[in-house]
Write an enzyme that holds these catalytic residues in place. Structure first.
Site, PDB file in Angstrom:
ATOM      1  N   ARG A   1       2.023  -9.945  -8.151  1.00 50.12           N
ATOM      2  CA  ARG A   1       1.186 -10.922  -7.986  1.00 50.12           C
ATOM      3  C   ARG A   1       0.485 -11.345  -8.386  1.00 50.12           C
ATOM      4  NH1 ARG A   1      -1.482 -11.490  -3.551  1.00 50.12           N
ATOM      5  NH2 ARG A   1      -1.784  -9.704  -2.983  1.00 50.12           N
TER       6      ARG A   1
ATOM      7  N   HIS B   1       3.125   4.105   3.194  1.00 45.10           N
ATOM      8  CA  HIS B   1       2.153   3.061   3.058  1.00 45.10           C
ATOM      9  C   HIS B   1       1.121   3.473   3.995  1.00 45.10           C
ATOM     10  CE1 HIS B   1       4.003   0.179  -0.693  1.00 45.10           C
ATOM     11  NE2 HIS B   1       2.977   0.115  -0.245  1.00 45.10           N
TER      12      HIS B   1
ATOM     13  N   CYS C   1       2.498   0.117  -5.954  1.00 47.78           N
ATOM     14  CA  CYS C   1       2.795   1.140  -5.555  1.00 47.78           C
ATOM     15  C   CYS C   1       4.008   1.651  -5.925  1.00 47.78           C
ATOM     16  CB  CYS C   1       2.860   1.004  -3.829  1.00 47.78           C
ATOM     17  SG  CYS C   1       1.350   1.152  -3.435  1.00 47.78           S
TER      18      CYS C   1
ATOM     19  N   GLU D   1       8.354   5.211   3.217  1.00 48.95           N
ATOM     20  CA  GLU D   1       8.839   4.659   2.363  1.00 48.95           C
ATOM     21  C   GLU D   1      10.740   5.268   2.020  1.00 48.95           C
ATOM     22  OE1 GLU D   1       8.710   1.172   1.432  1.00 48.95           O
ATOM     23  OE2 GLU D   1       6.375   1.177   1.662  1.00 48.95           O
TER      24      GLU D   1
HETATM   25  N1  PCA Z   1      -0.940  -0.405  -2.522  1.00 50.21           N
HETATM   26  C1  PCA Z   1      -0.727  -1.435  -3.767  1.00 50.21           C
HETATM   27  C2  PCA Z   1      -1.400  -1.166  -5.293  1.00 50.21           C
HETATM   28  C3  PCA Z   1      -2.334   0.118  -4.647  1.00 50.21           C
HETATM   29  C4  PCA Z   1      -2.054   0.395  -2.974  1.00 50.21           C
HETATM   30  O1  PCA Z   1      -2.923   0.798  -2.842  1.00 50.21           O
HETATM   31  C5  PCA Z   1       0.343  -1.705  -3.264  1.00 50.21           C
HETATM   32  O2  PCA Z   1       1.538  -1.617  -2.174  1.00 50.21           O
HETATM   33  O3  PCA Z   1       1.339  -1.218  -4.249  1.00 50.21           O
END
Ligand code: PCA
Length: 222
Positions: free
Chosen positions: A97, A174, A150, A87
């Site tokens: 959401r 991610h 996140c 990111e």
């Molecule tokens: N993914 C979510 C929150 C926790 C996770 O592992 C997100 O992308 O916000």
């Protein structure tokens, strides 16, 4: 010994596992050597964060204060994404959401009241992606970490890093579903746990090795 903090999340949204914690947990207590200076050792501390707005940030802030890590990488699941997504930017907005694991569903609220609109990752994001691709791992720079927990933790992490002496380098990655999760989402991409672990170790080693980021085109059109 200098420390590196890695975090993963609890499962959420009806999943029984979260690949971020399954991968991150395997690093706890591991000692890495700096690739270009093997006399320098770094202890990795792994921590699991709840998939909850507010509480996750409190827990992360306590870990940052207790361990004073040099480097922090928070990791989360991005179901539906095929690549390791490094990111670039955390934005000062919560817009959920679905409710989090505690039932919170903030809509258009600031993560930090009166904080800047956004923070950039201080990880060498393009070097991480470059090295992952060189090693045969699908990876990309992502321009959005979403507006859920996140991004909330990413913004909280960068706010802390920008207002304290440590961590020097911080950011968010991610990762895709595990294959056993994708089995319940027909057509969704996934990545095996050993490749997730390999990729996170590569990301950490790149952070130790590269002082500056690479100048390599990884942008996108709309
Ligand atoms: N993914 C979510 C929150 C926790 C996770 O592992 C997100 O992308 O916000």
């Amino acid at each position: 010994m200098k420390k590196i903090l890695l975090t993963g999340f609890d499962p959420f949204d009806h999943e029984v596992t979260n690949p971020s914690w399954e991968a991150v947990r395997t690093f706890d207590g591991k000692v890495l050597q700096k690739p270009d200076d093997p006399a320098q050792h770094y202890l990795i501390v792994s921590a699991q964060l709840p998939c909850e707005f507010y509480v996750a940030t409190e827990k992360l802030n306590a870990l940052l204060a207790a361990h004073q890590p040099e480097i922090v990488i928070c990791v989360g699941q991005a179901g539906g994404r095929a690549d390791i997504s490094v990111e670039r930017i955390a934005i000062n907005i919560d817009d959920a959401r679905i409710p989090d694991n505690a039932g919170n569903q903030p809509i258009d609220e600031a993560v930090v009241k009166d904080g800047p609109a956004a923070y950039f990752s201080s990880l060498p994001i393009k070097a991480i992606v470059h090295n992952l691709r060189q090693q045969g791992m699908p990876a990309n720079v992502s321009q959005t970490a979403g507006t859920y927990v996140c991004n909330h933790i990413f913004y909280g992490l960068m706010h802390y890093a920008n207002t304290h002496a440590s961590p020097k380098r911080a950011g968010f990655i991610h990762i895709p579903y595990l294959p056993e999760q994708a089995a319940h989402h027909p057509g969704a991409p996934s990545m095996a746990l050993h490749n997730l672990i390999f990729s996170l170790e590569s990301a950490v080693l790149t952070c130790l090795q590269e002082k500056l980021d690479y100048k390599e085109s990884m942008g996108t059109e709309c």
